[in-house]
Enzyme design. Structure first.
Site, PDB file in Angstrom:
ATOM      1  N   TRP A 173       0.804  -1.223   0.000  1.00 49.64           N
ATOM      2  CA  TRP A 173       0.000   0.000   0.000  1.00 49.64           C
ATOM      3  C   TRP A 173       0.839   1.277   0.000  1.00 49.64           C
ATOM      4  O   TRP A 173       0.296   2.348   0.211  1.00 49.64           O
ATOM      5  CB  TRP A 173      -0.920   0.005   1.226  1.00 49.64           C
ATOM      6  CG  TRP A 173      -2.069  -0.938   1.119  1.00 49.64           C
ATOM      7  CD1 TRP A 173      -3.328  -0.653   0.673  1.00 49.64           C
ATOM      8  CD2 TRP A 173      -2.086  -2.327   1.452  1.00 49.64           C
ATOM      9  NE1 TRP A 173      -4.123  -1.781   0.699  1.00 49.64           N
ATOM     10  CE2 TRP A 173      -3.381  -2.833   1.175  1.00 49.64           C
ATOM     11  CE3 TRP A 173      -1.138  -3.211   1.938  1.00 49.64           C
ATOM     12  CZ2 TRP A 173      -3.753  -4.143   1.382  1.00 49.64           C
ATOM     13  CZ3 TRP A 173      -1.499  -4.530   2.145  1.00 49.64           C
ATOM     14  CH2 TRP A 173      -2.785  -4.982   1.871  1.00 49.64           C
ATOM     15  N   CYS A 183      -7.020  -4.336  -1.695  1.00 51.73           N
ATOM     16  CA  CYS A 183      -8.250  -5.022  -1.294  1.00 51.73           C
ATOM     17  C   CYS A 183      -9.120  -5.459  -2.461  1.00 51.73           C
ATOM     18  O   CYS A 183      -9.633  -6.579  -2.483  1.00 51.73           O
ATOM     19  CB  CYS A 183      -9.040  -4.169  -0.309  1.00 51.73           C
ATOM     20  SG  CYS A 183      -9.725  -2.643  -0.985  1.00 51.73           S
ATOM     21  N   HIS A 190     -13.257  -0.107   1.380  1.00 48.85           N
ATOM     22  CA  HIS A 190     -12.629  -1.417   1.544  1.00 48.85           C
ATOM     23  C   HIS A 190     -13.514  -2.440   0.844  1.00 48.85           C
ATOM     24  O   HIS A 190     -14.744  -2.304   0.818  1.00 48.85           O
ATOM     25  CB  HIS A 190     -12.447  -1.768   3.017  1.00 48.85           C
ATOM     26  CG  HIS A 190     -11.768  -3.078   3.242  1.00 48.85           C
ATOM     27  ND1 HIS A 190     -10.599  -3.434   2.596  1.00 48.85           N
ATOM     28  CD2 HIS A 190     -12.103  -4.150   4.010  1.00 48.85           C
ATOM     29  CE1 HIS A 190     -10.240  -4.644   2.973  1.00 48.85           C
ATOM     30  NE2 HIS A 190     -11.139  -5.094   3.832  1.00 48.85           N
ATOM     31  N   ASP A 192     -13.088 -12.016   3.947  1.00 46.30           N
ATOM     32  CA  ASP A 192     -12.167 -10.928   3.595  1.00 46.30           C
ATOM     33  C   ASP A 192     -10.753 -11.482   3.536  1.00 46.30           C
ATOM     34  O   ASP A 192     -10.223 -11.958   4.537  1.00 46.30           O
ATOM     35  CB  ASP A 192     -12.259  -9.809   4.642  1.00 46.30           C
ATOM     36  CG  ASP A 192     -11.518  -8.549   4.218  1.00 46.30           C
ATOM     37  OD1 ASP A 192     -10.794  -8.595   3.211  1.00 46.30           O
ATOM     38  OD2 ASP A 192     -11.666  -7.519   4.903  1.00 46.30           O
ATOM     39  N   TYR A 229      -5.456   5.054   0.014  1.00 41.51           N
ATOM     40  CA  TYR A 229      -6.889   4.791   0.196  1.00 41.51           C
ATOM     41  C   TYR A 229      -7.191   4.077   1.503  1.00 41.51           C
ATOM     42  O   TYR A 229      -8.337   4.060   1.961  1.00 41.51           O
ATOM     43  CB  TYR A 229      -7.451   4.007  -0.998  1.00 41.51           C
ATOM     44  CG  TYR A 229      -7.296   2.513  -0.893  1.00 41.51           C
ATOM     45  CD1 TYR A 229      -8.306   1.722  -0.367  1.00 41.51           C
ATOM     46  CD2 TYR A 229      -6.137   1.865  -1.320  1.00 41.51           C
ATOM     47  CE1 TYR A 229      -8.172   0.351  -0.267  1.00 41.51           C
ATOM     48  CE2 TYR A 229      -5.994   0.506  -1.233  1.00 41.51           C
ATOM     49  CZ  TYR A 229      -7.007  -0.253  -0.701  1.00 41.51           C
ATOM     50  OH  TYR A 229      -6.872  -1.613  -0.596  1.00 41.51           O
TER      51      TYR A 229
END
Length: 713
Positions: free
Chosen positions: A248, A283, A347, A370, A543
């Site tokens: 990220w 994600c 997300h 997830d 993000y």
């Protein structure tokens, strides 16, 4: 005395069986050299056996047994080995809890119909045929069929745990191979096209490789609960050699930037070829790959985007931010040394459909999983399956990870200021009960809008009661009662005297190159003047809520007269933020203010997106199958800097297979234009998805819908 029957070959009728099994889209079935049978459990399939012997099969003298084997150590007790002894009596075999077979024809080749129960482990199976003579001392002959076959979940069968009663929806959640994933901040979120490509030749073998690297025993691979929990763990690479490495920080030079992927196939192909984790994912990439694997295995799946999503790092069901006595944000969480809570602009995770026999009745249906590695569960980076009904009711005691999902969609946002007189060392200065989980989106079945968002479906009310309703508060408090740390946070009293109202004006989006303002409206409801000291700032953020660069900040002090209003304003010019933007061009506004006379403190923040251009795809509305068609891709560089290390990525099932095209440096404000050819492989409505990335500018994308037709005679 005669001799044992000797098997010459076994034939599974891969194409013929694929039609009733709804597996006819899988490319493996059509391999010219080695077609692979792909079957669904709980449904009959046809098998032919040819013998070398110059005589007919006589089951009064010949004994034939079929051994279906799964995994390295097949065992009938564990359901990984099935033994079927053939006889001439026809019997009902479908709907049973064990394997069975009937002879359809024995006049030439032996033609059988075989049934596997709906509890059959899912994956690669092998077949052995044992032949012997009745009452003979000869040892049996064993033929090992050299080609494997797949057995998948069967959501069309009412006895399968993944059965979906509204079978029309399976056209979307199993058979549709192009979809959309909603990304971006609340107010400017838009659907990002994604090629699931679950029928590609690499997908099932890549999924099997993933399971081989897992600790999921073969006997458990028929249980969708355990299978989906394993998928959530193995699509990321944090614990084992999973599919994707998450990153990220914007540094992707040694891999592929997450925004450059157009779908799952290229990722799974690389994973299969190298047998190493692929760099890099975020994600929505994790969720796209999860949907691909689930749909390929036969588990109904959809992608869920949560706009304004909480990452609750300490299981308090709150997202907490701390300030010192000077109103400066603290860069650590004093109540959780392991890490800070955060609010992600958005997300993305997945819902999978299944019954939940491990939970009380009524908690089956959609379950959240997830695969983005955030917090550990049972010692691993995995999450779910969590029943949506349990999330909605705050039943945090139910398996799996319900509390974490409740916080993701419905945590309260709390702000704390250093105060040595308080037991915790901090006073709660602000609570927002409505900020988290603003909207949860997925793609609407049977619709695809390449030019807009007419195909989005709001599923917020499937996750929680209407925001602000009594039912919504009761479900959250139900979750709080089952979470120890949350009890202490929610038991604290609200702040005292608050006679000044503050409102941070929200921005939804601006075009890249435009300026903007941070605006706070103040209303003094008291009969006395109020002195306001405020700090306004703007920063670029990733993000997931991590701050990248401070763009600008200003200290402002003003006196608001009794019963009157004031406005604070900080102007940010384009030149002040352009060189500080990071991937996806998200900016965050921060405001914190205190009232000198009453010690009232208020804080708020807002995310918005700097909009980038879309790729203009110029393609005829109809093109001919098996013939090359030239397409044009174009957009204008919006930055006042040169774009380097540029590349286009193109993808579309049966239209073009994961093509990456390098492009030269682009001048500031220059036109990016490229022509290329595509040759479609099959007729029907298709979708072309294109992304552009460079070192300086990423996440430029576009899509086009096109009809592929037969050539005119």
């Amino acid at each position: 005395m005669g001799e044992n029957l000797q098997v010459e070959l076994v034939y599974f009728y891969p194409k013929e069986n694929s039609k009733p099994h709804k597996t006819d889209k899988f490319e493996l079935i059509y391999d010219e050299e080695n077609p692979v049978p792909i079957l669904r459990r709980g449904l009959k399939f046809t098998v032919a056996i040819r013998f070398k012997n110059d005589r007919f099969v006589n089951l009064e003298k010949d004994q034939i047994r079929l051994f279906f084997n799964f995994g390295p150590t097949p065992n009938p007790i564990k359901g990984t080995r099935a033994v079927i002894k053939l006889n001439t009596t026809r019997k009902r075999i479908e709907g049973e809890n064990f394997w069975g077979a009937n002879i359809l024809d024995s006049s030439s080749d032996l033609i059988l119909e075989v049934y596997s129960p709906t509890s059959t482990p899912v994956g690669v199976w092998k077949l052995e045929v044992e032949t012997s003579l009745v009452n003979s001392t000869l040892p049996p002959s064993v033929y090992k069929h050299e080609n494997d076959f797949y057995i998948l979940f069967n959501p069309w069968n009412c006895h399968d745990l993944v059965y979906m009663p509204d079978e029309r929806l399976l056209d979307e959640y199993i058979l549709t191979d192009v979809g959309k994933i909603w990304v971006g901040p609340y107010g400017s979120s838009r659907g990002r096209e994604w090629v699931y490509g679950q029928f590609d030749a690499c997908v099932l073998p890549a999924a099997m490789l993933m399971f081989e690297k897992s600790d999921l025993v073969p006997a458990s691979r028929g249980d969708p609960i355990k299978v989906c929990r394993t998928i959530s763990k193995l699509v990321n690479s944090n614990d084992e050699d999973g599919v994707l490495v998450g990153r990220w920080d914007g540094q992707y030079e040694d891999g592929t930037a997450p925004s450059a992927w157009t779908g799952s196939v290229q990722i799974l192909q690389e994973y299969l070829d190298t047998q190493f984790s692929v760099s890099y994912g975020q994600c929505w990439v994790f969720s796209g790959v999860v949907s691909t694997i689930c749909r390929a295995l036969g588990i109904p799946s959809r992608v869920i985007s949560n706009l304004v999503s909480a990452h609750d790092a300490n299981a308090s069901l709150t997202v907490d931010k701390y300030y010192n006595v000077n109103n400066e944000e603290m860069d650590f969480d004093p109540n959780n040394p392991m890490g800070e809570d955060s609010i992600w602009n958005f997300h993305v995770w997945n819902d999978v459909w299944m019954a939940r026999p491990d939970l009380p009745q009524g908690y089956g249906g959609w379950q959240a999983v997830d695969s983005t590695p955030q917090e550990t569960s049972d010692g691993y980076y995995q999450c779910g399956p969590s029943s949506l009904e349990a999330i909605k009711k705050g039943q945090v005691g139910f398996s799996y990870d319900v509390a974490f999902m409740v916080a993701s969609v419905n945590a309260d946002v709390m702000r704390w200021k250093e105060d040595s007189t308080r037991e915790l060392g901090f006073a709660r200065i602000y609570t927002n009960k409505y900020h988290i989980g603003r909207t949860l989106l997925t793609k609407q079945p049977f619709i695809f809008d390449p030019n807009g968002d007419q195909d989005r479906e709001d599923v917020t009310l499937q996750y929680k009661a209407p925001e602000g309703s009594k039912a919504e508060r009761l479900s959250l408090y139900n979750a709080v009662r089952g979470t120890e740390l949350a009890k202490s946070f929610f038991a604290l009293p609200d702040p005292g005297l608050e006679d000044v109202e503050f409102d941070l004006e929200e921005l939804e989006r601006i075009k890249i190159g435009e300026g903007f303002c941070v605006v706070v409206h103040i209303k003094n409801r008291s009969d006395q003047p109020r002195t306001i000291k405020a700090l306004l700032s703007a920063a670029s953020v990733f993000y997931n809520g991590v701050k990248a660069h401070l763009v600008k900040k200003e200290d402002i002090e003003t006196v608001v007269k009794p019963k009157s209003t004031e406005t604070m304003r900080m102007t940010v010019k384009a030149d002040e933020y352009l060189d500080k933007l990071v991937e996806y061009c998200n900016l965050k506004l921060y405001a914190i203010a205190s009232v000198t006379e009453t010690r009232q403190t208020w804080t708020d923040e807002d995310d918005f997106e700097v909009l980038r251009p879309k790729i203009d795809i110029r393609i005829p509305p109809e093109i001919t199958v098996a013939r090359p068609t030239t397409i044009t891709l174009r957009f204008v560089n919006p930055l006042k800097k040169i774009l380097t290390n540029c590349k286009f990525s193109l993808s579309g099932p049966t239209l073009i297979r994961n093509q990456v095209i390098r492009y030269g440096d682009v001048k500031p404000g220059g036109l990016v234009k490229m022509n290329t050819d595509i040759t479609p492989r099959s007729v029907g409505d298709q979708v072309l998805i294109v992304t552009f990335s460079s070192k300086e500018l990423v996440d430029i994308r576009g899509s086009a819908k096109v009809a592929v037709v037969e050539p005119e005679e």
